[in-house]
Scaffold this active site. Structure first.
Site, PDB file in Angstrom:
ATOM      1  N   ASP A  75     -19.371 -56.702 -99.963  1.00 29.77           N
ATOM      2  CA  ASP A  75     -20.167 -56.061 -98.908  1.00 29.77           C
ATOM      3  C   ASP A  75     -19.826 -56.707 -97.556  1.00 29.77           C
ATOM      4  O   ASP A  75     -18.694 -57.161 -97.348  1.00 29.77           O
ATOM      5  CB  ASP A  75     -21.658 -56.142 -99.285  1.00 29.77           C
ATOM      6  CG  ASP A  75     -22.464 -55.000 -98.698  1.00 29.77           C
ATOM      7  OD1 ASP A  75     -22.966 -55.157 -97.570  1.00 29.77           O
ATOM      8  OD2 ASP A  75     -22.599 -53.949 -99.361  1.00 29.77           O
ATOM      9  N   ASP A  76     -20.792 -56.754 -96.645  1.00 36.47           N
ATOM     10  CA  ASP A  76     -20.529 -57.234 -95.287  1.00 36.47           C
ATOM     11  C   ASP A  76     -20.006 -58.683 -95.328  1.00 36.47           C
ATOM     12  O   ASP A  76     -20.148 -59.377 -96.320  1.00 36.47           O
ATOM     13  CB  ASP A  76     -21.824 -57.162 -94.460  1.00 36.47           C
ATOM     14  CG  ASP A  76     -21.559 -57.064 -92.950  1.00 36.47           C
ATOM     15  OD1 ASP A  76     -20.408 -57.296 -92.514  1.00 36.47           O
ATOM     16  OD2 ASP A  76     -22.510 -56.749 -92.205  1.00 36.47           O
ATOM     17  N   SER A 105     -24.224 -44.675 -95.684  1.00 33.24           N
ATOM     18  CA  SER A 105     -25.595 -45.171 -95.518  1.00 33.24           C
ATOM     19  C   SER A 105     -26.392 -44.326 -94.527  1.00 33.24           C
ATOM     20  O   SER A 105     -27.545 -44.645 -94.214  1.00 33.24           O
ATOM     21  CB  SER A 105     -25.577 -46.630 -95.062  1.00 33.24           C
ATOM     22  OG  SER A 105     -24.974 -47.432 -96.048  1.00 33.24           O
ATOM     23  N   ASP A 128     -21.789 -48.539 -93.691  1.00 31.40           N
ATOM     24  CA  ASP A 128     -23.146 -48.769 -93.197  1.00 31.40           C
ATOM     25  C   ASP A 128     -23.342 -48.062 -91.853  1.00 31.40           C
ATOM     26  O   ASP A 128     -22.374 -47.548 -91.262  1.00 31.40           O
ATOM     27  CB  ASP A 128     -23.382 -50.281 -93.069  1.00 31.40           C
ATOM     28  CG  ASP A 128     -24.802 -50.661 -93.446  1.00 31.40           C
ATOM     29  OD1 ASP A 128     -25.699 -49.796 -93.329  1.00 31.40           O
ATOM     30  OD2 ASP A 128     -25.026 -51.820 -93.838  1.00 31.40           O
ATOM     31  N   LYS A 135     -18.142 -48.607 -98.863  1.00 30.56           N
ATOM     32  CA  LYS A 135     -19.521 -48.354 -98.425  1.00 30.56           C
ATOM     33  C   LYS A 135     -19.530 -48.443 -96.914  1.00 30.56           C
ATOM     34  O   LYS A 135     -19.086 -49.452 -96.353  1.00 30.56           O
ATOM     35  CB  LYS A 135     -20.453 -49.396 -99.042  1.00 30.56           C
ATOM     36  CG  LYS A 135     -21.872 -49.396 -98.465  1.00 30.56           C
ATOM     37  CD  LYS A 135     -22.718 -50.451 -99.181  1.00 30.56           C
ATOM     38  CE  LYS A 135     -23.960 -50.819 -98.392  1.00 30.56           C
ATOM     39  NZ  LYS A 135     -24.666 -51.972 -98.987  1.00 30.56           N
ATOM     40  N   ASP A 195     -33.313 -51.040 -98.008  1.00 31.65           N
ATOM     41  CA  ASP A 195     -32.554 -51.993 -98.829  1.00 31.65           C
ATOM     42  C   ASP A 195     -33.471 -52.605 -99.886  1.00 31.65           C
ATOM     43  O   ASP A 195     -34.632 -52.911 -99.613  1.00 31.65           O
ATOM     44  CB  ASP A 195     -32.059 -53.168 -97.967  1.00 31.65           C
ATOM     45  CG  ASP A 195     -30.859 -52.798 -97.117  1.00 31.65           C
ATOM     46  OD1 ASP A 195     -30.441 -51.625 -97.123  1.00 31.65           O
ATOM     47  OD2 ASP A 195     -30.342 -53.702 -96.438  1.00 31.65           O
ATOM     48  N   ARG A 200     -26.966 -43.933 -99.414  1.00 29.60           N
ATOM     49  CA  ARG A 200     -28.157 -44.764 -99.475  1.00 29.60           C
ATOM     50  C   ARG A 200     -29.290 -44.044 -98.752  1.00 29.60           C
ATOM     51  O   ARG A 200     -29.256 -43.907 -97.542  1.00 29.60           O
ATOM     52  CB  ARG A 200     -27.854 -46.108 -98.815  1.00 29.60           C
ATOM     53  CG  ARG A 200     -27.066 -47.084 -99.691  1.00 29.60           C
ATOM     54  CD  ARG A 200     -27.957 -47.682-100.761  1.00 29.60           C
ATOM     55  NE  ARG A 200     -29.262 -47.986-100.166  1.00 29.60           N
ATOM     56  CZ  ARG A 200     -29.473 -48.975 -99.310  1.00 29.60           C
ATOM     57  NH1 ARG A 200     -28.537 -49.828 -99.017  1.00 29.60           N
ATOM     58  NH2 ARG A 200     -30.663 -49.161 -98.764  1.00 29.60           N
TER      59      ARG A 200
END
Ligand SMILES: *[C@@H]1O[C@H](CO)[C@@H](O)[C@H](O)[C@H]1NC(C)=O
Ligand SMILES: *[C@@H]1O[C@H](CO)[C@@H](O)[C@H](O)[C@H]1NC(C)=O
Ligand SMILES: *[C@@H]1O[C@H](CO)[C@@H](O)[C@H](O)[C@H]1NC(C)=O
Length: 416
Positions: free
Chosen positions: A82-83, A191, A159, A157, A222, A218
């Protein structure tokens, strides 16, 4: 025509949208492991941080565990960073992984993952900066999509931090088009709805576009490592019924995503962990763990590798389940139609006083057809419960659920 096929046809005729994204990916909800919930943005790899910072060792160790400890066999395929893998600045217009934490580079890490039969996923942001303030994709969609393809990324993914709401309707489809242009099939997770006032439903009007441009999205907040967090997410979903736009938007190649599984973390009891896994499976949600596979309890492993629950999640009909009874109270029943006319049902007791309660489901109240006489199997107990007519009553402990699969009883079973 088989009844399930007929229902599918009726449904597809009723869908308001013209065509869904057809990159051939995510025909069942993707399954895997992701850094974010457990490892967040830990970038200090010295001392105690060495075991839990975002670096290539963490990803390689998880890849080894996934390949060797039965996770890949159970269906967990993607390993997603992820990030916080990238530097805050570009070099010659390109994204750069932090050289201290990813000294071998992303292509080499991808190769390590692919050699173990796994797929390589990562993260970016549609704005100028990621949620942690690192480099976003904005103004560089084509170069960045190409960089991901060059690294042989299989899943991205994207965001929505640091981007104007009104630009998302333009930018999410545009990044999807850039991915398509690379020629590499890459699962596209958006997202977008998590940043919209109505989560792309109602007046937001982006549900349609999500289906056309994204493999999954998403929808809502979260997840964090607590039962309160799971409850707040499931309370967002419990209002949905069979005709709801969000339920109908799920199907092969395009899924709603309530965020990661907490199973194997610290915040849930065993029965709460079963409940999250059962609900996520019934929702046809992506199943991404975010735990430490180097050190995971047998209870958590048993939940996450339960083949019969996973089979519900991966059911080829690809319909999302929803709450069918008691949705505003503590004794809830959830149901999901499966291929061949089977039904997955969750009897959930959200109460916390005493030992438990009985919950009854008259099957005639389900908003889709099922068998009048049926057999029922308890998927966590791994036990057949017998043959039933018209209704099923089960005792459920507090803070727990039971997940049942209903299927046709044979004539012989009915006669006995
Ligand atoms: C990193 O962690 C070590 C030990 O855990 C600590 O001594 C050090 O100050 C931390 N470095 C930074 C930049 O926070
Ligand atoms: C690109 O889009 C076309 C048209 O929807 C589709 O047929 C093709 O599979 C896509 N290619 C990739 C690599 O996603
Ligand atoms: C679903 O819910 C909506 C609004 O909450 C309601 O108007 C509709 O009648 C419900 N449909 C079914 C099939 O229960």
């Amino acid at each position: 025509m088989e009844r399930s096929a007929w229902k599918l046809l009726q449904l597809s005729l009723a869908l308001p949208w013209a065509r869904a994204l057809d990159n051939g990916l995510a025909l069942t909800p993707p399954m895997g492991w992701m850094t974010w919930q457990r490892y967040r943005c830990e970038t200090n790899c010295s001392g105690e941080g060495a075991q839990r910072c975002i670096n290539e060792d963490l990803i390689k160790e998880m890849a080894d565990r996934m390949a060797e400890d039965g996770w890949l066999d159970a269906g967990y395929q993607y390993i997603n960073i992820d990030d916080c893998w990238m530097l805050p600045e570009r070099a010659e217009g390109r994204l750069v992984p932090d050289p201290k934490r990813f000294p071998s580079g992303m292509a080499a890490l991808g190769e390590y993952i692919h050699q173990r039969g796994l797929k390589f996923g990562t993260y970016g942001d549609i704005g100028y900066k990621t949620c942690q303030g690192l480099t976003g994709f904005h103004d560089h969609f084509e170069e960045d999509a190409q960089t991901l393809a060059d690294w042989k990324v299989d899943y991205i993914k994207v965001d929505g931090c640091n981007e104007n709401q009104e630009d998302m309707a333009r930018d999410y489809p545009a990044f999807g088009a850039a991915l398509n242009k690379t020629g590499r099939p890459i699962v596209y997770s958006c997202s977008w709805p998590a940043y919209m006032p109505h989560h792309c439903e109602k007046t937001d009007g982006c549900m349609n576009s999500l289906i056309q441009h994204c493999n999954l999205w998403r929808n809502f907040d979260d997840v964090a490592d607590s039962w309160d967090s799971v409850k707040s997410i499931t309370n967002f979903w419990k209002r949905l019924n069979s005709s709801d736009e969000m339920v109908q938007s799920a199907g092969p190649g395009h899924w709603n995503d309530p965020d990661m599984l907490l199973v194997g973390g610290f915040g849930l009891s065993v029965s709460e962990a079963q409940s999250q896994f059962a609900l996520w499976s019934l929702f046809a949600a992506p199943l991404f763990m975010s735990n430490d596979l180097r050190d995971i309890s047998q209870e958590a492993r048993d939940i996450l590798q339960n083949r019969e629950v996973i089979a519900v999640n991966q059911d080829p009909l690809g319909k999302q389940g929803f709450c069918v009874a008691g949705c505003d109270g503590n004794l809830r029943v959830w149901a999901r139609p499966l291929a061949g006319g089977d039904v997955a049902v969750i009897f959930q007791n959200l109460g916390f006083a005493g030992d438990g309660d009985s919950i009854t489901l008259p099957t005639s109240t389900l908003p889709f057809k099922t068998f009048r006489i049926f057999k029922a199997r308890d998927l966590f107990a791994k036990k057949d419960l017998g043959i039933f007519r018209e209704e099923l009553t089960l005792y459920v402990h507090v803070s727990s659920c039971r997940m049942i699969r209903i299927s046709a009883a044979t004539e012989q079973q009915i006669m006995v």
